[in-house]
Design a protein around this motif. Structure first.
Motif, PDB file in Angstrom:
ATOM      1  N   GLN A  30       0.876  -1.169   0.000  1.00 53.97           N
ATOM      2  CA  GLN A  30       0.000   0.000   0.000  1.00 53.97           C
ATOM      3  C   GLN A  30       0.912   1.217   0.000  1.00 53.97           C
ATOM      4  N   ILE A  31       0.633   2.178  -0.897  1.00 55.93           N
ATOM      5  CA  ILE A  31       1.435   3.390  -0.967  1.00 55.93           C
ATOM      6  C   ILE A  31       0.519   4.580  -0.718  1.00 55.93           C
ATOM      7  N   LEU A  32       0.871   5.356   0.299  1.00 55.44           N
ATOM      8  CA  LEU A  32       0.086   6.519   0.689  1.00 55.44           C
ATOM      9  C   LEU A  32       0.895   7.790   0.468  1.00 55.44           C
ATOM     10  N   HIS A  33       0.237   8.832  -0.009  1.00 56.37           N
ATOM     11  CA  HIS A  33       0.853  10.149  -0.190  1.00 56.37           C
ATOM     12  C   HIS A  33       0.268  11.043   0.901  1.00 56.37           C
ATOM     13  N   ILE A  34       1.120  11.543   1.782  1.00 52.88           N
ATOM     14  CA  ILE A  34       0.658  12.309   2.939  1.00 52.88           C
ATOM     15  C   ILE A  34       1.213  13.730   2.875  1.00 52.88           C
ATOM     16  N   THR A  35       0.319  14.687   3.127  1.00 53.71           N
ATOM     17  CA  THR A  35       0.708  16.095   3.187  1.00 53.71           C
ATOM     18  C   THR A  35       0.395  16.610   4.582  1.00 53.71           C
ATOM     19  N   LEU A  36       1.414  17.183   5.219  1.00 52.05           N
ATOM     20  CA  LEU A  36       1.238  17.793   6.538  1.00 52.05           C
ATOM     21  C   LEU A  36       1.478  19.289   6.421  1.00 52.05           C
ATOM     22  N   LYS A  37       0.534  20.078   6.904  1.00 52.87           N
ATOM     23  CA  LYS A  37       0.732  21.525   6.988  1.00 52.87           C
ATOM     24  C   LYS A  37       1.673  21.794   8.160  1.00 52.87           C
ATOM     25  N   PRO A  38       2.283  22.989   8.206  1.00 58.13           N
ATOM     26  CA  PRO A  38       3.157  23.307   9.334  1.00 58.13           C
ATOM     27  C   PRO A  38       2.442  23.060  10.667  1.00 58.13           C
ATOM     28  N   GLY A  39       3.119  22.339  11.559  1.00 61.62           N
ATOM     29  CA  GLY A  39       2.562  22.022  12.872  1.00 61.62           C
ATOM     30  C   GLY A  39       1.713  20.770  12.924  1.00 61.62           C
ATOM     31  N   GLU A  40       1.291  20.246  11.765  1.00 70.97           N
ATOM     32  CA  GLU A  40       0.498  19.014  11.751  1.00 70.97           C
ATOM     33  C   GLU A  40       1.401  17.803  11.917  1.00 70.97           C
ATOM     34  N   GLY A  41       0.788  16.672  12.288  1.00 72.51           N
ATOM     35  CA  GLY A  41       1.564  15.459  12.439  1.00 72.51           C
ATOM     36  C   GLY A  41       0.708  14.218  12.488  1.00 72.51           C
ATOM     37  N   LEU A  42       1.384  13.098  12.432  1.00 76.29           N
ATOM     38  CA  LEU A  42       0.760  11.793  12.643  1.00 76.29           C
ATOM     39  C   LEU A  42       1.032  11.434  14.092  1.00 76.29           C
ATOM     40  N   LYS A  43      -0.020  11.234  14.852  1.00 76.45           N
ATOM     41  CA  LYS A  43       0.129  10.875  16.263  1.00 76.45           C
ATOM     42  C   LYS A  43       0.843   9.530  16.376  1.00 76.45           C
ATOM     43  N   LYS A  44       1.446   9.286  17.513  1.00 79.07           N
ATOM     44  CA  LYS A  44       2.165   8.029  17.741  1.00 79.07           C
ATOM     45  C   LYS A  44       1.207   6.855  17.570  1.00 79.07           C
ATOM     46  N   HIS A  45       1.589   5.917  16.705  1.00 79.06           N
ATOM     47  CA  HIS A  45       0.765   4.743  16.429  1.00 79.06           C
ATOM     48  C   HIS A  45       1.660   3.624  15.903  1.00 79.06           C
ATOM     49  N   ALA A  46       1.141   2.420  15.874  1.00 77.44           N
ATOM     50  CA  ALA A  46       1.867   1.265  15.341  1.00 77.44           C
ATOM     51  C   ALA A  46       0.992   0.612  14.281  1.00 77.44           C
ATOM     52  N   ILE A  47       1.628  -0.066  13.327  1.00 73.50           N
ATOM     53  CA  ILE A  47       0.901  -0.780  12.282  1.00 73.50           C
ATOM     54  C   ILE A  47       1.388  -2.228  12.239  1.00 73.50           C
ATOM     55  N   PRO A  48       0.562  -3.136  11.712  1.00 74.96           N
ATOM     56  CA  PRO A  48       0.907  -4.564  11.743  1.00 74.96           C
ATOM     57  C   PRO A  48       1.845  -5.036  10.635  1.00 74.96           C
ATOM     58  N   VAL A  49       2.366  -4.108   9.815  1.00 74.42           N
ATOM     59  CA  VAL A  49       3.280  -4.474   8.724  1.00 74.42           C
ATOM     60  C   VAL A  49       4.484  -3.533   8.735  1.00 74.42           C
ATOM     61  N   ASP A  50       5.576  -3.963   8.112  1.00 74.01           N
ATOM     62  CA  ASP A  50       6.729  -3.088   7.927  1.00 74.01           C
ATOM     63  C   ASP A  50       6.357  -1.980   6.952  1.00 74.01           C
ATOM     64  N   ALA A  51       6.972  -0.808   7.119  1.00 69.00           N
ATOM     65  CA  ALA A  51       6.699   0.310   6.220  1.00 69.00           C
ATOM     66  C   ALA A  51       7.952   1.159   6.058  1.00 69.00           C
ATOM     67  N   PHE A  52       7.918   1.977   5.031  1.00 65.21           N
ATOM     68  CA  PHE A  52       8.993   2.921   4.755  1.00 65.21           C
ATOM     69  C   PHE A  52       8.373   4.289   4.542  1.00 65.21           C
ATOM     70  N   LEU A  53       9.036   5.313   5.034  1.00 62.27           N
ATOM     71  CA  LEU A  53       8.602   6.695   4.852  1.00 62.27           C
ATOM     72  C   LEU A  53       9.658   7.363   3.992  1.00 62.27           C
ATOM     73  N   TYR A  54       9.227   8.036   2.908  1.00 62.54           N
ATOM     74  CA  TYR A  54      10.170   8.739   2.038  1.00 62.54           C
ATOM     75  C   TYR A  54       9.708  10.187   1.877  1.00 62.54           C
ATOM     76  N   VAL A  55      10.561  11.134   2.276  1.00 60.54           N
ATOM     77  CA  VAL A  55      10.213  12.552   2.243  1.00 60.54           C
ATOM     78  C   VAL A  55      10.421  13.113   0.831  1.00 60.54           C
ATOM     79  N   ILE A  56       9.347  13.693   0.298  1.00 60.17           N
ATOM     80  CA  ILE A  56       9.369  14.312  -1.030  1.00 60.17           C
ATOM     81  C   ILE A  56       9.687  15.797  -0.916  1.00 60.17           C
ATOM     82  N   LYS A  57       9.130  16.428   0.120  1.00 58.78           N
ATOM     83  CA  LYS A  57       9.240  17.883   0.254  1.00 58.78           C
ATOM     84  C   LYS A  57       9.103  18.264   1.720  1.00 58.78           C
ATOM     85  N   GLY A  58       9.848  19.264   2.138  1.00 57.30           N
ATOM     86  CA  GLY A  58       9.704  19.779   3.487  1.00 57.30           C
ATOM     87  C   GLY A  58      10.643  19.134   4.486  1.00 57.30           C
ATOM     88  N   LYS A  59      10.351  19.408   5.761  1.00 55.36           N
ATOM     89  CA  LYS A  59      11.171  18.833   6.829  1.00 55.36           C
ATOM     90  C   LYS A  59      10.310  18.588   8.053  1.00 55.36           C
TER      91      LYS A  59
END
Length: 103
Positions: A30-59
């Motif tokens: 599964q490939i997801l494209h995520i956009t976070l505005k300044p100050g937004e985030g993904l709350k601490k969570h766990a998933i049942p599969v391995d995953a990779f995060l790749y930054v396209i833009k921003g910091k």
């Protein structure tokens, strides 16, 4: 051939209340494209599969288990299954990244 344009991809609801679009949803990936505005985030969570995060833009900052690291464009982070992780946009511009879930 499968061609998916992020701007036309299906937006999916999520508990984080951020912009998440599903680019690919297959049996083992599964490939997801995520956009976070300044100050937004993904709350601490766990998933049942391995995953990779790749930054396209921003910091931002990613936390995996007890480790915390600043990330920016062209950075890849491994997110092991069942280990809690979070991501926060700490910049002044949008942060865009892919999450690739495998398994």
């Amino acid at each position: 051939m499968i061609v998916v344009k992020a701007e036309e991809a299906e937006r999916i609801d999520n508990p984080h209340g951020v912009d998440v679009k599903k680019l690919i949803g297959m049996e083992n990936v599964q490939i997801l494209h995520i956009t976070l505005k300044p100050g937004e985030g993904l709350k601490k969570h766990a998933i049942p599969v391995d995953a990779f995060l790749y930054v396209i833009k921003g910091k931002g900052v990613v936390e995996v288990g007890e480790e915390k690291e600043e990330i920016r464009k062209a950075t890849l982070v491994y997110l092991p299954k069942e280990i809690s992780h979070s991501v926060e946009n700490t910049g002044s511009l949008e942060m865009k990244f892919l999450v690739i879930k495998v398994g």
